[in-house]
Design a protein around this motif. Structure first.
Motif, PDB file in Angstrom:
ATOM      1  N   SER A  44      -0.992   4.686   9.128  1.00 38.33           N
ATOM      2  CA  SER A  44      -0.240   4.515   7.878  1.00 38.33           C
ATOM      3  C   SER A  44      -1.020   4.984   6.657  1.00 38.33           C
ATOM      4  O   SER A  44      -0.441   5.543   5.711  1.00 38.33           O
ATOM      5  CB  SER A  44       0.177   3.052   7.701  1.00 38.33           C
ATOM      6  N   GLU A  45      -2.338   4.772   6.636  1.00 40.53           N
ATOM      7  CA  GLU A  45      -3.132   5.165   5.462  1.00 40.53           C
ATOM      8  C   GLU A  45      -3.245   6.686   5.353  1.00 40.53           C
ATOM      9  O   GLU A  45      -3.228   7.236   4.250  1.00 40.53           O
ATOM     10  CB  GLU A  45      -4.526   4.526   5.518  1.00 40.53           C
ATOM     11  N   ASN A  48       0.052   7.760   3.970  1.00 39.82           N
ATOM     12  CA  ASN A  48       0.113   7.442   2.532  1.00 39.82           C
ATOM     13  C   ASN A  48      -0.656   8.473   1.711  1.00 39.82           C
ATOM     14  O   ASN A  48      -0.205   8.908   0.655  1.00 39.82           O
ATOM     15  CB  ASN A  48      -0.461   6.052   2.267  1.00 39.82           C
TER      16      ASN A  48
END
Length: 201
Positions: A44-45, A48
């Motif tokens: 997810s990072e 992002n």
């Protein structure tokens, strides 16, 4: 903007060494996570970060393998970064920022990254092959036990060992698989495996 991305594969590994290296640049913001590099979608990072980058931004990593574990994933990520007009700099590779010609600089960087990607993947494939050979030899000697069961009576993790016995108790008490999955946060497969163990006894 200068962004940093750091990653380790498991929860018990430390991100501090990578973060410290990127702070020396310095970067404006660091995206960090403890996730396997096997696929892109579970990080997810990283996703992002890729959403936030804009033209002329620079992404710094301590090593290309922090971005991905295979050439296809690395190619996809790098192409996306270039499409957004940003650039990538890996600290374990030479920095061509002093080359005045932009096209030449980009060409040199692309060549170096391509060589590194396939070298890294080749090394990983050699490691996997050695592991397969080791397992085959262990099986011949009758000493191969396979991967340790995380949720089991002999689990090396005391917390997961405790959950195993709690699930076993719950199954014996008549709780459904769905109830135990919700209560203990384990997969359906884990519950069914333990249930199968009970039925054999």
């Amino acid at each position: 903007m200068k962004f940093g991305y750091v990653r380790v594969s498991s929860k018990d590994q430390n991100l501090a060494r990578q973060v410290e290296k990127l702070k020396r640049i310095p970067v404006d913001k660091v995206f960090s996570e403890k996730e396997s590099g096997k696929t892109i979608n579970n990080r997810s990072e990283l996703l992002n970060l890729l959403k936030q980058i804009k033209r002329n931004d620079i992404i710094y990593v301590t090593s290309l393998d922090r971005l991905g574990r295979n050439a296809d994933d690395l190619t996809e990520i790098i192409q996306y970064i270039k499409k957004k007009g940003a650039s990538l700099q890996s600290l374990d590779l030479p920095d061509f920022s002093n080359v005045p010609d932009v096209n030449l600089r980009n060409m040199l960087t692309d060549i170096l990254i391509t060589v590194f990607k396939f070298q890294a993947q080749s090394e990983r494939e050699k490691i996997k092959e050695r592991q397969r050979e080791g397992i085959a030899l262990a099986k011949k000697r009758g000493v191969y036990k396979g991967r340790p069961v995380l949720y089991g009576a002999d689990s090396p993790n005391p917390h997961k060992k405790k959950i195993y016995f709690a699930i076993k108790k719950g199954l014996n008490a008549g709780y459904s698989v769905a109830d135990l999955v919700t209560k203990y946060g384990v997969s359906h497969g884990t519950i069914y495996r333990i249930k199968k163990e009970i039925s054999k006894n």
